[in-house]
Write an enzyme that holds these catalytic residues in place. Structure first.
Site, short mmCIF file in Angstrom:
data_model
loop_
_atom_site.label_atom_id
_atom_site.label_comp_id
_atom_site.label_asym_id
_atom_site.label_seq_id
_atom_site.Cartn_x
_atom_site.Cartn_y
_atom_site.Cartn_z
N ASN A 206 19.83 8.90 0.72
CA ASN A 206 18.83 8.37 -0.22
C ASN A 206 17.46 8.39 0.44
O ASN A 206 17.31 8.85 1.57
CB ASN A 206 19.22 6.95 -0.65
CG ASN A 206 19.36 6.03 0.54
OD1 ASN A 206 18.38 5.73 1.21
ND2 ASN A 206 20.59 5.61 0.83
N PHE A 319 19.10 -7.32 0.46
CA PHE A 319 18.08 -6.75 -0.41
C PHE A 319 18.76 -6.29 -1.68
O PHE A 319 19.96 -5.97 -1.66
CB PHE A 319 17.42 -5.54 0.27
CG PHE A 319 16.25 -5.89 1.14
CD1 PHE A 319 16.42 -6.59 2.31
CD2 PHE A 319 14.96 -5.50 0.79
CE1 PHE A 319 15.35 -6.91 3.13
CE2 PHE A 319 13.87 -5.80 1.59
CZ PHE A 319 14.06 -6.51 2.77
O1 PMT Z 1 13.51 2.04 4.15
P1 PMT Z 1 12.27 1.99 3.25
O2 PMT Z 1 11.78 3.38 2.88
O3 PMT Z 1 11.20 1.11 3.82
O4 PMT Z 1 12.71 1.37 1.86
C1 PMT Z 1 13.04 0.01 1.76
C2 PMT Z 1 14.27 -0.22 0.84
C3 PMT Z 1 13.93 0.19 -0.57
C4 PMT Z 1 15.45 0.61 1.36
C5 PMT Z 1 14.58 -1.76 0.93
O5 PMT Z 1 13.50 -2.47 0.46
C6 PMT Z 1 15.82 -2.11 0.12
O6 PMT Z 1 15.76 -2.41 -1.04
N1 PMT Z 1 17.01 -2.07 0.79
C7 PMT Z 1 18.33 -2.24 0.16
C8 PMT Z 1 18.73 -0.99 -0.59
C9 PMT Z 1 20.10 -1.11 -1.22
O7 PMT Z 1 20.99 -0.47 -0.78
O8 PMT Z 1 20.20 -2.01 -2.16
P2 PMT Z 1 21.57 -2.32 -2.99
O9 PMT Z 1 21.08 -3.16 -4.12
O10 PMT Z 1 22.28 -1.07 -3.29
O11 PMT Z 1 22.44 -3.17 -1.98
C10 PMT Z 1 22.43 -4.59 -1.94
C11 PMT Z 1 22.60 -5.07 -0.53
O12 PMT Z 1 23.92 -4.76 -0.05
C12 PMT Z 1 21.63 -4.47 0.47
O13 PMT Z 1 21.21 -5.49 1.35
C13 PMT Z 1 22.46 -3.40 1.19
O14 PMT Z 1 22.02 -3.25 2.54
C14 PMT Z 1 23.85 -4.00 1.14
N2 PMT Z 1 24.93 -3.01 1.07
C15 PMT Z 1 24.97 -2.10 0.06
C16 PMT Z 1 26.03 -1.20 -0.01
C17 PMT Z 1 27.04 -1.24 0.98
N3 PMT Z 1 28.05 -0.40 0.96
N4 PMT Z 1 26.97 -2.16 1.97
C18 PMT Z 1 25.94 -3.04 2.03
O15 PMT Z 1 25.89 -3.88 2.93
#
Ligand code: PMT
Length: 402
Positions: A206, A319
């Site tokens: 991504n 996040f």
């Molecule tokens: O890296 P940059 O270019 O500065 O961009 C920042 C960002 C957009 C990446 C950051 O601000 C952000 O939003 N990060 C989380 C992105 C994400 O994966 O969001 P999600 O809504 O899909 O996941 C929710 C949370 O679960 C996140 O904290 C993620 O780290 C976590 N997760 C998700 C999937 C997974 N398999 N395991 C996880 O732990």
């Protein structure tokens, strides 16, 4: 906003003043640069002008159509004079009150606290004249960020190398009374994307650059925490003073986070972890001649959810990167993953989320308390997230930061 005058003098380490400038700006400080003529031999003023967005002061006799004298009004505006790198020559002038250039004149004219970060050849650093000048300055209240030991530009190994940028920035922060509310804490931050291999050449990933996580890690370090940064593949350098663990896939990230999270009082997951990976990565390059194909995907571990299930007293921050129903989606993830706080960013908005240096978010706590942080630098957002975490840890009741 506090004003820092950054003095740059003539030695090879002058280029590191650019990183010092960036570090100070990261703390929300307004930085203006004063250079000696010798420093111009190493780095041009245009670089500092572009970075600081202020004219650079080099020549006290130069006039830009006004009668204003920078050595008077810059000296009065300043909250701190930081000289990094400081040569033996400039230290000598400061110690003896010689004002024959812009920087040495400013030193005499300012009432602001002064920090010097010397850098020079080992023999010069050990010379009794330099030692005596340092003692004079210390006795006058000047703080000295001691040089480090290592390879010097002259080829020798010894003491005299400019201190680490993080150490210089931390000294400035401390002198300005910046926060140290995370002192003694061990925190784990994740950053960047993961890559899920399809074949030796291709992967699913991504747009995450890692910046958000890196700014969080740097802010925690500057507030006194010991920081482990588990990072997916990014183009960013390892931040000084932080243990960086590099991973590629979601499964690797899961292993490294799980191995380290036990020692951390706070875990913040800013990484954009791939939810799925190809069921099987081909050991050889897939050939186009095989015609159209389907990719079977299997689910990756949800790292944050698993941490949430065995959470204990650890503060857990996630996040949520969303393109619609920001608040509702973030709240769902907050509950499902047993989080204390979720940082919800609407990545469909310009300047928000992936890649750039800015972001905007709503910080939603488990008790429903929500704070909206409008578009700002990722460093400023990082500071606001740590402010909130410090409240959750009972370390402060204050959330605003000058
Ligand atoms: O890296 P940059 O270019 O500065 O961009 C920042 C960002 C957009 C990446 C950051 O601000 C952000 O939003 N990060 C989380 C992105 C994400 O994966 O969001 P999600 O809504 O899909 O996941 C929710 C949370 O679960 C996140 O904290 C993620 O780290 C976590 N997760 C998700 C999937 C997974 N398999 N395991 C996880 O732990």
């Amino acid at each position: 906003m506090a004003v820092v005058l950054l003095g740059v003098t003539g030695c090879v380490a002058a280029y590191k003043a650019c990183e010092v400038l960036r570090g100070l700006q990261g703390l929300g400080l307004d930085v203006r640069v004063v250079m000696t003529a010798h420093a111009e031999q190493f780095v041009g003023p245009v670089t500092f002008e572009a970075l600081s967005r202020h004219p650079v002061y080099v020549n006290p006799f130069e006039r830009n159509g006004g009668a204003e004298m920078p050595h008077v009004h810059w000296a009065t505006d300043a909250d701190l004079l930081l000289v990094a790198p400081a040569t033996a020559n400039t230290l000598g002038k400061f110690a003896h009150g010689i004002a024959d250039d812009a920087l040495s004149t400013l030193y005499l004219a300012t009432q602001a606290p002064v920090i010097v970060a010397p850098a020079m050849n080992v023999a010069m650093w050990q010379h009794p004249a330099v030692k005596a000048n340092i003692e004079v300055l210390r006795a006058r209240g000047v703080s000295v960020v001691e040089p480090g030991t290592g390879y010097l530009a002259c080829g020798a190994i010894g003491e005299g190398r400019l201190a680490e940028v993080s150490e210089i920035v931390a000294a400035a922060a401390a002198r300005l009374g910046a926060k140290s509310d995370l002192a003694g804490l061990m925190v784990l931050v994740t950053a960047g994307p993961t890559r899920e291999p399809i074949d030796p050449m291709r992967f699913i990933s991504n747009r995450s650059s890692g910046r958000m996580g890196y700014r969080l890690a740097e802010a925690a370090r500057d507030r006194g925490a010991q920081v482990v940064l588990v990072s997916g593949p990014t183009a960013l350098d390892a931040p000084p003073g932080i243990e960086r663990v590099c991973v590629t896939t979601a499964e690797e990230m899961y292993r490294e986070v799980e191995a380290r999270a036990g020692a951390a009082q706070v875990v913040i997951m800013a990484a954009a972890v791939s939810d799925y990976r190809p069921a099987e990565a081909s050991p050889q390059k897939l050939k186009k001649s095989a015609g159209p194909r389907r990719l079977d995907l299997v689910e990756n571990p949800d790292i944050l959810k698993r941490l949430g299930e065995g959470k204990g007293s650890r503060v857990l921050v996630g996040f949520a990167a969303e393109t619609q129903d920001l608040f509702a989606q973030a709240q769902r993830k907050l509950v499902e993953k047993h989080l204390d706080l979720i940082v919800a960013n609407d990545v469909s908005q310009p300047g928000v989320g992936f890649e750039g240096e800015t972001n905007a978010a709503v910080l939603i706590a488990a008790d429903g308390h929500a704070v909206e942080i409008p578009l700002c630098s990722k460093r400023v957002l990082a500071e606001r997230i740590w402010d909130r975490v410090a409240v959750l840890l009972g370390r402060t009741t204050q959330e605003s930061r000058a």
